[in-house]
Motif scaffolding. Structure first.
Motif, PDB file in Angstrom:
ATOM      1  N   GLY A   1      46.850  41.502  42.715  1.00 42.72           N
ATOM      2  CA  GLY A   1      46.845  40.569  43.838  1.00 42.72           C
ATOM      3  C   GLY A   1      45.477  40.206  44.374  1.00 42.72           C
ATOM      4  O   GLY A   1      45.374  39.431  45.329  1.00 42.72           O
ATOM      5  N   VAL A   2      44.400  40.741  43.789  1.00 40.76           N
ATOM      6  CA  VAL A   2      43.052  40.460  44.298  1.00 40.76           C
ATOM      7  C   VAL A   2      42.457  39.277  43.539  1.00 40.76           C
ATOM      8  O   VAL A   2      42.541  39.201  42.314  1.00 40.76           O
ATOM      9  CB  VAL A   2      42.135  41.696  44.165  1.00 40.76           C
ATOM     10  N   ALA A   3      41.857  38.355  44.260  1.00 37.72           N
ATOM     11  CA  ALA A   3      41.228  37.183  43.645  1.00 37.72           C
ATOM     12  C   ALA A   3      40.116  36.673  44.563  1.00 37.72           C
ATOM     13  O   ALA A   3      39.923  37.195  45.670  1.00 37.72           O
ATOM     14  CB  ALA A   3      42.250  36.084  43.387  1.00 37.72           C
ATOM     15  N   THR A   4      39.369  35.708  44.090  1.00 43.93           N
ATOM     16  CA  THR A   4      38.269  35.140  44.874  1.00 43.93           C
ATOM     17  C   THR A   4      38.399  33.622  44.976  1.00 43.93           C
ATOM     18  O   THR A   4      39.011  32.975  44.130  1.00 43.93           O
ATOM     19  CB  THR A   4      36.889  35.461  44.260  1.00 43.93           C
ATOM     20  N   VAL A   5      37.813  33.078  46.039  1.00 46.86           N
ATOM     21  CA  VAL A   5      37.591  31.647  46.182  1.00 46.86           C
ATOM     22  C   VAL A   5      36.184  31.493  46.748  1.00 46.86           C
ATOM     23  O   VAL A   5      35.575  32.468  47.180  1.00 46.86           O
ATOM     24  CB  VAL A   5      38.609  30.969  47.135  1.00 46.86           C
TER      25      VAL A   5
END
Length: 250
Positions: free
Chosen positions: A158-162
């Motif tokens: 569930g971890v991501a970047t923007v």
């Protein structure tokens, strides 16, 4: 409508047993200050510029302060943990300065940055394991994004970047012109689509924000002032927090 939303958020947070809406680590009260202005459940800032109940700063070079912060996270004190560890050891600008420093001094700067980054990652993991949310920010081009332990956190479910350009949120670094300051955000919130992600579409260093202008270089005093989140950026983070509460059925 705003008052009703705030009341609902506070009620939901209280029913879940939170003592704080948001904890900010390595930052004075910025997002939490905006929350205070809006009437949101009080937040907590763990930073050298803020004092603990013993009257001493939240200095994470002090092992007792680190342990106290870890206990706060273990005890599920806040829905959202925001981390802004110092980035000077990983910035492109600092790497230019490294050429004028001794190898020993370079290593000291790097080790100091790594130590505090790793502590931030430790508390993010705890927050994630508790089923709660974290939000980490560092400059878009910081070398920290290539460090193995950051990549390990990014690999968690569930971890991501923007990323965004802060000029689109009113960042001016204390100048009269826009400061672009590209920033990457990492979070485990499914509502990360609500995280700041507006980007500048201007060409030839022109800013596409309403009112336009030419980007001011983010160096020296301007860079220090640009460490302060503009109000529109703080508001965007709080809106993401509200969206997450709604998504969680709270």
């Amino acid at each position: 409508r705003h008052d009703d939303d705030v009341k609902k958020m506070n009620k939901a947070l209280a029913e879940e047993g939170f003592e704080y809406s948001i904890i900010e680590a390595y930052s004075p009260k910025r997002v939490t200050a905006m929350g205070d202005l809006l009437g949101l459940m009080p937040g907590m800032a763990l930073d050298l510029t803020t004092l603990d109940t013993d009257g001493k700063p939240w200095d994470f070079n002090d092992e007792s302060k680190k342990e106290k912060a870890l206990n706060m996270i273990r005890e599920k004190k806040a829905l959202l943990l925001i981390g802004s560890p110092m980035c000077s050891a990983f910035s492109q600008l600092q790497h230019l300065n490294f050429g004028r420093m001794s190898p020993e001094d370079v290593e000291l700067v790097k080790e100091h940055g790594r130590k505090h980054l790793e502590f931030s990652l430790q508390i993010y993991r705890l927050q994630h394991e508790n089923g709660l949310y974290f939000l980490h920010e560092h400059p878009l081009c910081a070398t920290s994004w290539r460090i193995g332990r950051i990549l390990d956190v990014l690999a968690m479910y569930g971890v991501a970047t923007v990323w965004c350009d802060q000029c689109q949120y009113g960042q001016d670094g204390g100048t009269e012109g826009p400061v672009k300051k590209p920033t990457r955000w990492m979070s485990n919130s499914p509502e990360r689509c609500h995280m700041p992600k507006e980007r500048c579409s201007g060409n030839d260093n022109r800013c596409s924000r309403p009112g336009g202008g030419t980007h001011t270089s983010c160096t020296g005093k301007t860079a220090r002032m640009a460490a302060i989140c503009p109000m529109k950026l703080c508001k965007a983070i709080l809106q993401g927090c509200r969206a997450q509460l709604r998504d969680d059925g709270m």
